[in-house]
Enzyme design. Sequence first.
Site, PDB file in Angstrom:
ATOM      1  N   GLU A  83       6.115  12.283  -3.777  1.00  0.00           N
ATOM      2  CA  GLU A  83       5.100  13.212  -3.294  1.00  0.00           C
ATOM      3  C   GLU A  83       5.538  13.960  -2.033  1.00  0.00           C
ATOM      4  O   GLU A  83       4.698  14.406  -1.253  1.00  0.00           O
ATOM      5  CB  GLU A  83       3.783  12.477  -3.051  1.00  0.00           C
ATOM      6  CG  GLU A  83       3.155  11.953  -4.336  1.00  0.00           C
ATOM      7  CD  GLU A  83       1.777  11.367  -4.111  1.00  0.00           C
ATOM      8  OE1 GLU A  83       0.817  11.899  -4.679  1.00  0.00           O
ATOM      9  OE2 GLU A  83       1.676  10.386  -3.349  1.00  0.00           O
ATOM     10  N   HIS A 102       0.230  10.249   4.458  1.00  0.00           N
ATOM     11  CA  HIS A 102      -0.380  10.032   3.148  1.00  0.00           C
ATOM     12  C   HIS A 102      -0.509   8.538   2.937  1.00  0.00           C
ATOM     13  O   HIS A 102       0.470   7.797   3.065  1.00  0.00           O
ATOM     14  CB  HIS A 102       0.443  10.650   2.028  1.00  0.00           C
ATOM     15  CG  HIS A 102      -0.107  10.367   0.665  1.00  0.00           C
ATOM     16  ND1 HIS A 102      -1.408  10.693   0.319  1.00  0.00           N
ATOM     17  CD2 HIS A 102       0.427   9.762  -0.420  1.00  0.00           C
ATOM     18  CE1 HIS A 102      -1.628  10.316  -0.937  1.00  0.00           C
ATOM     19  NE2 HIS A 102      -0.537   9.748  -1.401  1.00  0.00           N
ATOM     20  N   HIS A 104      -3.161   5.204   0.928  1.00  0.00           N
ATOM     21  CA  HIS A 104      -4.063   4.842  -0.160  1.00  0.00           C
ATOM     22  C   HIS A 104      -5.101   3.823   0.315  1.00  0.00           C
ATOM     23  O   HIS A 104      -5.098   2.670  -0.136  1.00  0.00           O
ATOM     24  CB  HIS A 104      -3.274   4.234  -1.315  1.00  0.00           C
ATOM     25  CG  HIS A 104      -2.303   5.160  -1.962  1.00  0.00           C
ATOM     26  ND1 HIS A 104      -1.539   4.785  -3.047  1.00  0.00           N
ATOM     27  CD2 HIS A 104      -1.963   6.449  -1.696  1.00  0.00           C
ATOM     28  CE1 HIS A 104      -0.771   5.791  -3.422  1.00  0.00           C
ATOM     29  NE2 HIS A 104      -1.015   6.815  -2.606  1.00  0.00           N
TER      30      HIS A 104
END
Length: 240
Positions: A83, A102, A104
């Site tokens: 990504e 980034h 999660h």
Amino acid sequence: MTDLDQTRQLVADGCRVLAARGLADGFLGHISVRVDADHVLVRCRGPQERGLAWTTAEDVRLVDLDGAPGATGELDGWSVPNELPLHTEVFRADPAVTAVVHAHPPSVVAADLAGLRIHPIVGAFDIPGTKLAAAGVPVYPRGVLVRDRRLAAEMVAAKGDHPVVLLRGHGLTSTGSSVQEAVLRALSVDGIARMTLAVVTAGGTPVDLPPKDLAELPDLGPAFHEGVAWRHEMARLGRT
């Protein structure tokens, strides 16, 4: 240490903070920093990958905006995140952004899937987080791997001029003028998501902070919001 060495360590520390705080408790997630107009330092996957909690400065590699090592040859044994475009399209779109996170966070994903948005439900409990939430935290509604510029451009469009965007069924992307700011913004959004879920689980209904109370919240400045807060995170990691 050179400036690049110091920045590599800062990115590694940021990754460890995300893991320690439960936003990236496995091996998925990454942080990047803009070095110049054409290059970034980014947390890569190394030959002895163990997850974000064990990120070292050696895992942070210099690449161009397309993920190529160029003359640096820094990807020997390492691979850029799938990504990477998620980071580089943000940099391309907004010159003011220096760092991209980034992660999660399970609570962020769960709250969004439950239809619970990030609202300014707290006050002095987290002043920067409250102000961020009051300005709005948009959602990119596709639960995809943001692996190319087309999908990254969709995410950037959903983000608009907000510093954080949620990725449905996926996680979040947080930005800032420094690694510290981007990481701390991610922590704030996760904290509000956790609080929202706790309120709903207890049978309550999250209610926005009244405007008059929001207006009373001071800006304590980066020396407090980033300086003290980041020293606290480093102390939690044993880096004093």
